[in-house]
Design an enzyme around this catalytic site. Structure first.
Site, mmCIF file in Angstrom:
data_model
loop_
_atom_site.group_PDB
_atom_site.id
_atom_site.type_symbol
_atom_site.label_atom_id
_atom_site.label_comp_id
_atom_site.label_asym_id
_atom_site.label_seq_id
_atom_site.Cartn_x
_atom_site.Cartn_y
_atom_site.Cartn_z
ATOM 1 N N ASN A 169 -21.098 4.354 19.479
ATOM 2 C CA ASN A 169 -19.829 4.897 18.987
ATOM 3 C C ASN A 169 -20.018 5.647 17.672
ATOM 4 O O ASN A 169 -19.458 6.733 17.466
ATOM 5 C CB ASN A 169 -18.813 3.771 18.772
ATOM 6 N N HIS A 176 -6.732 16.362 32.230
ATOM 7 C CA HIS A 176 -7.136 14.975 32.040
ATOM 8 C C HIS A 176 -6.441 14.052 33.035
ATOM 9 O O HIS A 176 -6.701 12.855 33.070
ATOM 10 C CB HIS A 176 -6.809 14.559 30.592
ATOM 11 N N ARG A 236 -5.922 0.172 21.386
ATOM 12 C CA ARG A 236 -7.336 -0.187 21.290
ATOM 13 C C ARG A 236 -8.039 0.522 20.145
ATOM 14 O O ARG A 236 -8.802 -0.075 19.396
ATOM 15 C CB ARG A 236 -8.039 0.171 22.606
#
Length: 673
Positions: A45, A417, A551
């Site tokens: 990440n 998307h 999240r």
């Protein structure tokens, strides 16, 4: 309250999320090898953050020097604290715990003599084939590639100092070697093996020091929205340049002498990069491939269960009732069967789907190829601008096109998307429609670890509008203003999605002000866009309870008097990646629920085609509300997000209610076979 205090910074918020990932690696209740996996996730990440966000932060900082500079400093400070935490977790917790299991990760320490013969054979038989020596003082220094590992070696040769770069071939061979001796399994980094043989590599020199380094480079593709040529060709050209972008970070070990650091910076023009003293090892996302995996040190198995009965036709089953497949708890086979039956059954006439991130060995893409070869009209909209998946998507698009699939490429200025599919079946002289609406990609690989919701439906009210969406996508252009009203049931970004969500928040505000039952519960990956956040603030001030499960990025500031007193935010990081998006509006006791592909971010609302879809079946509504309530009650894997974007533990007892486990048991009892 000043305007700027109403929004947390998106990058600080994201880093706090990554910090939450890091804390899973510290959790004693998490199986040991899974903790190593969380270290890999954190490292991966962070690499992406430096490739994608750091160039943006710097660019904004130049434009807004007075406001963005403090953010850059806060970003650096937060990353440095997390890196120190990373090192402490690894060295003080995980390495000692591994040794209790007789697994010895050799970490910046002498290598045991008992395994030297094995290392000798591995170096000369394997590693030596890939070693390349790069003089640092060459007239034209060799280019150091993005996120590749190198070793800077300082030598004394013929009475004077000189420097070389050695490539660490972790892209050619596994990063780790493991071997056993006297009942202990040793795991070694290959750079430590190479270090042993530096005296042989540099035979006529004295090795004074060797230091592992890594450069991270800007990942942005230079694509112009107005580009009119073959976009696949253009993207392929840009992909070749991606790893040659400007450096955003130089990582080096803490014992690198300052003089050598300056030489490195001057030689490779790294003055604009963040120079960061990290640990002795880099690219620890390679922990994903940690080579020793005894099952008792991993999560206990949770085999996915089937949610469909043994039926001759999946389409007949869909026609009877809507149903939702919950990945990864339930098997993804229902999705694969949907496409496989579409390819095989002679009565299927047409197949349409969007594809955002295609699996590398995609069974879905192969089913579309089979369908085309079986004479069906097959159309696939392939988004070529899906970051880091461009090359794979292009490969599959070309393969499908060669097989007869009609391929529609990216829309200039927009990403598609949405995750939707439509199958049209010839039935008694008419076409009957069956559809998939998903919160996640049609990707069987990510379905094993992403929590998503896939709706199977034959409802005409949804599928008529889905057909309209595919008709629009074939035009490959932004919608004109007069087209914004063509959807009434589906919520589609660029058409009605933001407007309809605002309308539903306004309805909750009206119910609250008139003394009726009102409430909003939303689960998202990211919450960034200020119009939607301001609307949630308005709802809170009107007395509406707003519960959010976010999240990642979360710019909303909860719990502030006269602004967000009734807003609470939780974050869940656990075994699976929380990915499905749910929107629940209480609506005076007649709840409305939407699922969809859209986060509330600028990119999703303004620069993408997204689809959110209503759940119309009462039983499925109750199922989703039960799941959402379980997640809200999570005290084991959830934290509260504070008004300064920090993670605040939700309970002192980490063995409290764990929603992912409870959802699995709930769904398995309800559907499992």
């Amino acid at each position: 309250m000043e305007l700027l205090q109403k929004w947390n910074d998106r990058d600080i918020s994201w880093l706090q999320f990554n910090g939450r990932v890091l804390e899973e690696a510290a959790g004693p209740e998490v199986p040991l090898l899974e903790r190593i996996n969380f270290l890999a996730i954190y490292s991966s990440n962070l690499d992406e953050f430096y490739r994608v966000r750091m160039p943006v932060i710097k660019a904004i900082g130049k434009l807004e020097a007075d406001t963005r500079l403090p953010v850059m400093e806060e970003v650096k400070e937060l990353i440095n604290r997390q890196q120190q935490r990373f090192g402490a977790i690894l060295q003080e917790q995980i390495i000692p715990a591994l040794r209790l299991e007789k697994i010895h990760l050799v970490y910046h320490e002498p290598i045991p003599e008992g395994i030297r013969a094995t290392l000798n054979a591995y170096f000369f038989d394997v590693l030596a084939a890939y070693i390349v020596l790069i003089p640092l003082d060459a007239e034209k220094p060799a280019f150091l590639e993005n996120n590749k590992l190198y070793m800077l070696v300082h030598l004394e040769q013929h009475g004077k100092g000189c420097n070389y770069i050695i490539n660490i071939p972790s892209d050619k061979v596994p990063r780790f070697l493991h071997t056993s001796c006297d009942g202990i399994t040793y795991v070694l980094f290959i750079e430590d093996i190479i270090r042993i043989y530096l005296d042989i590599i540099f035979k006529n020199a004295i090795v004074k020091g060797a230091y592992n380094i890594k450069i991270t480079r800007d990942a942005e593709l230079n694509l112009r929205d107005e580009y009119a040529g073959d976009i696949a060709v253009k993207i392929e050209e840009e992909i070749q340049k991606r790893d040659f972008g400007l450096a955003t970070r130089l990582l080096y070990p803490p014992d690198l002498p300052p003089a050598l650091l300056h030489t490195l910076i001057d030689t490779y023009g790294l003055q604009g990069a963040n120079t960061t003293s990290g640990g002795y090892y880099h690219n620890l996302k390679d922990f994903f491939s940690f080579p020793v995996k005894p099952p008792f040190l991993l999560y206990p198995p949770e085999p996915p269960f089937s949610m469909i009965p043994e039926v001759a036709s999946l389409f007949d089953h869909i026609a009877e009732n809507d149903f939702i497949v919950h990945t990864p708890y339930a098997s993804y086979d229902a999705v694969l069967r949907f496409f496989n039956e579409a390819a095989m059954r002679p009565e299927v006439a047409e197949v349409y789907t969007t594809m955002y991130r295609v699996a590398r060995d995609s069974r879905i893409a192969n089913a579309l190829i089979a369908a085309a070869r079986n004479g069906k009209k097959v159309t696939a909209f392939v988004e070529l601008k899906a970051r880091f998946d461009e090359e794979n998507n292009i490969r599959w698009a070309k393969t499908m096109k060669a097989a007869g699939v009609k391929i529609i490429y990216s829309i200039p200025g927009l990403k598609v998307h949405a995750k939707v599919a439509l199958v049209r079946v010839s039935h008694q002289g008419r076409l009957k429609d069956y559809g998939l609406f998903s919160t996640g990609n049609f990707n069987e690989s990510s379905a094993r670890v992403y929590t998503d919701y896939i709706l199977f439906t034959a409802r005409p009210v949804l599928l008529r509008e889905l057909e309209l969406l595919f008709i629009f996508l074939a035009k490959r252009r932004k919608p004109a203003p007069e087209e914004h009203g063509i959807f009434n049931t589906l919520l589609v970004a660029q058409f009605n999605l933001q407007r309809e969500f605002i309308h539903r928040i306004d309805t909750e505000i009206m119910h609250s002000r008139e003394g009726r039952k009102a409430g909003i519960t939303i689960k998202l990956n990211n919450l960034e866009e200020e119009v939607m956040i301001a609307k949630l603030y308005e709802a809170s001030c009107a007395g509406v309870t707003v519960n959010l499960i976010v999240r990642g990025i979360c710019r909303i500031v909860p719990g502030v008097e006269n602004l967000s007193e009734r807003i609470k935010v939780k974050r869940i990081v656990d075994r699976y990646l929380e990915h499905g998006r749910i929107f629940l509006f209480e609506n005076n006791g007649d709840p409305q629920i939407f699922l969809g592909s859209a986060d509330w971010m600028n990119r999703n609302l303004y620069r993408r085609i997204e689809v959110c879809f209503p759940i119309l079946d009462p039983a499925l509504k109750n199922e989703l509300m039960t799941i959402l309530q379980m997640q809200w009650e999570d005290t084991a894997a959830a934290v509260w997000i504070g008004e300064d974007a920090r993670n605040i533990p939700s309970s002192g007892n980490k063995n409290d209610f764990r929603s992912q486990r409870e959802i699995y048991l709930y769904l398995k009892e309800k559907y499992g076979k």
